[in-house]
Structures are given as C-alpha cells and as structure tokens.
Design an enzyme around this catalytic site. Sequence first.
Site, PDB file in Angstrom:
ATOM      1  N   GLU A   1       1.038  -1.667   0.269  1.00  0.00           N
ATOM      2  CA  GLU A   1      -0.416  -0.586  -0.266  1.00  0.00           C
ATOM      3  C   GLU A   1       0.715   1.527  -0.583  1.00  0.00           C
ATOM      4  O   GLU A   1       1.672   1.328   0.436  1.00  0.00           O
ATOM      5  CB  GLU A   1      -1.005   0.339   0.938  1.00  0.00           C
ATOM      6  CG  GLU A   1      -1.940  -0.869   1.334  1.00  0.00           C
ATOM      7  CD  GLU A   1      -3.002  -0.712   2.107  1.00  0.00           C
ATOM      8  OE1 GLU A   1      -3.352   0.575   2.750  1.00  0.00           O
ATOM      9  OE2 GLU A   1      -4.072  -1.626   2.311  1.00  0.00           O
TER      10      GLU A   1
ATOM     11  N   GLY B   1      -7.711  -2.199  -2.716  1.00  0.00           N
ATOM     12  CA  GLY B   1      -6.730  -3.436  -3.826  1.00  0.00           C
ATOM     13  C   GLY B   1      -7.511  -4.023  -4.284  1.00  0.00           C
ATOM     14  O   GLY B   1      -7.610  -4.715  -5.210  1.00  0.00           O
TER      15      GLY B   1
ATOM     16  N   CYS C   1      -5.905  -5.183   1.719  1.00  0.00           N
ATOM     17  CA  CYS C   1      -6.815  -4.153   1.313  1.00  0.00           C
ATOM     18  C   CYS C   1      -7.780  -3.467   0.468  1.00  0.00           C
ATOM     19  O   CYS C   1      -7.855  -4.600  -0.692  1.00  0.00           O
ATOM     20  CB  CYS C   1      -5.121  -2.980   0.074  1.00  0.00           C
ATOM     21  SG  CYS C   1      -5.671  -1.454   0.039  1.00  0.00           S
TER      22      CYS C   1
HETATM   23  N1  LIG Z   1      -6.272   0.043   2.897  1.00  0.00           N
HETATM   24  C1  LIG Z   1      -6.953   0.891   1.964  1.00  0.00           C
HETATM   25  C2  LIG Z   1      -6.700   1.092   1.125  1.00  0.00           C
HETATM   26  C3  LIG Z   1      -5.602   2.966   1.526  1.00  0.00           C
HETATM   27  C4  LIG Z   1      -5.124   3.082   0.487  1.00  0.00           C
HETATM   28  C5  LIG Z   1      -3.853   4.141   0.657  1.00  0.00           C
HETATM   29  N2  LIG Z   1      -3.142   3.101   1.211  1.00  0.00           N
HETATM   30  C6  LIG Z   1      -3.812   5.149  -0.603  1.00  0.00           C
HETATM   31  O1  LIG Z   1      -4.514   5.090  -1.188  1.00  0.00           O
HETATM   32  O2  LIG Z   1      -3.054   5.805  -0.465  1.00  0.00           O
HETATM   33  C7  LIG Z   1      -8.307  -0.236   1.773  1.00  0.00           C
HETATM   34  O3  LIG Z   1      -8.335  -1.146   2.426  1.00  0.00           O
HETATM   35  O4  LIG Z   1      -8.634   0.131   0.541  1.00  0.00           O
END
Ligand SMILES: N[C@H](CCC[C@H](N)C(=O)O)C(=O)O
Length: 288
Positions: A211, A223, A220
């Site tokens: 990430e 993701g 994620c």
């Molecule tokens: N953990 C998150 C993603 C965070 C995204 C972050 N890392 C960014 O876009 O900078 C999820 O479950 O979608």
Amino acid sequence: MTREFAKMHGLGNDFVVFDATREPLTMTPELARAVADRRLGVGCDQILVVEPPPAPDVDFGYRIYNADGSESGQCGNGARCFARFVRDRGLSDRNPLVVATIAGRMTLAIADDGQVRVDLGVPVFEPADIPFEAPRREPTYNLAMDGGRELMVHALAIGNPHAVMVVDDVDSAPVSVQGPAVERHPRFPARVNVGFMAIHGPDHVALRVFERGVGETRACGSGACAAMIAGRLFHGLDETVRVDLPGGQLAVSWAGEGEPVYLTGPATHVFDGRLPMSMETAGNHGGR
Ligand SMILES: N[C@H](CCC[C@H](N)C(=O)O)C(=O)O
C-alpha cells in the site's frame, strides 16, 4: 488534552478511528505518523476520521490518513469499519450511509449478518485521472525499472490509484522488492498502491498489496477491487469474485465499465482508548 479513539480492523488492515462530528480534529501529517507508529503510538495502517457532512446529500465526511501521514481518497476496509463505528457509537441509524471522502462519495450498508457492503464508486482508467504518465489509456503499461527490467502493470483509480500485476503465485511474489519500486515509480506522480494478483479461476483470485504510504498490509479493500476490475477487463474474471488476502477473504462485484464496484466483508472493533493530542509534539523518532 486527550482524545478518545477506537482501534478497528478489516481482515487485519488496522485503523485508529476518531469521532470528529462534535469536536473538530485537525489531523496533521506529524500527528498521523505519531498515532500510527507501532512503537511510539497506538499503531495502525491508516487513521480514519468521522467528520460532519460536508454537503446536505451525505451523512458524514470520511477522511483517511496513511501511516506515513499522507492523505488518501479511498479506503475500502476502512469504510466498513467506519460504518460499524458510526452504528456502534449511535452517530446515525441510517442504513445505508452515504459518506464523502476527498475523492468522492461512497455508500456503506450494514447487513444483518454484520458484513458491510461498500459501493466504492465507478473506477476510472484515463491516465490523467489515475494519475499515471502515459500518452493514452492502454490495457497494460510497461514500467521501466532500475536495472533495465520492465514490469507490466494494469493501472486504474477508485478514489485512489492502483497498479495491478498478475503473478503465478502470491506467496513467492517479490512484494517487498517490487512493491516499493512501483509505489514510488516516477510515472505515478501521486505514488500508487501495488497489487500482486494470482488468478485461480474466473471467480477466485489471491492477492497481496503493497500500500501507498504504508507498505504491505494484511488486506486492502480498494486493492481487492482494483485487482478484480483489472482481472475482469483483461483476464476473464466473473462479475463477482472471491479475493483471498493474507488477512482473509473479501467479495468484490463489478458489472463492467461505467458501473460502480462493490466490496463486501467484515469490520472488527478491537478496543477503545484515549490519546494525548500533544503526541505530535512528542515527535516520531521511531521507524515503522
Ligand atoms: N487499506 C485501504 C487502502 C488505503 C489506500 C492508501 N494506502 C492510499 O491510497 O494511499 C483499503 O482497504 O482500501
């Protein structure tokens, strides 16, 4: 001055959640890093802030800060925990909830079995919207890496940018090497979340995600959506796909271009606590 928070997670992608609906909270990069630090602070992948509605047609504002202090416009696992937090704290009994992030609107619905279904909106593919530096939209892009190697990635955004690579086996995928190299690749001017997807069948994939602003997480949500979308467009995946991540399984549904993507999974509350808001002056001398 101290501030109450909830520690939560979605399949091990963990969060510190603050309620700023009655008392404003100014989240600075320094404070975010201090809270997220797993030695000097509480420790989490992201900090989530529940804010008053920024517009009359939404129920809450939803702000997301990565462990490195950067702000994101999307967090799918976090959205499920956001809905659980709002319900558990009695901040609203509406279901579904409509929330606004800095990147757009999301709809969060809590099912009777406690699973939460999130509408993450319609994915975008134009390089300028990701953002990604390319003359035109392509199914795949070749990234020139240090040492002369090239990596083939799919690229898209769902409120946050994602690069998705197809691998034979996620366990042996070079996540710790290629993850940071792609995350900071100069063709992604806002950096990027990096997914490593192995396709086991038209309705089943495995995925690991490095990430943006965090590193590899146990799950994620956005993701998982990005990987499924790329898989459905270019690798024959079905309209609903099971995504196996190190922290557990999510379900992603997407009918095709121009349609919203839906993410379904659990949201877990671990404990409540209180933090001194002077943490940012405590400084963040530890590594992550
Ligand atoms: N953990 C998150 C993603 C965070 C995204 C972050 N890392 C960014 O876009 O900078 C999820 O479950 O979608």
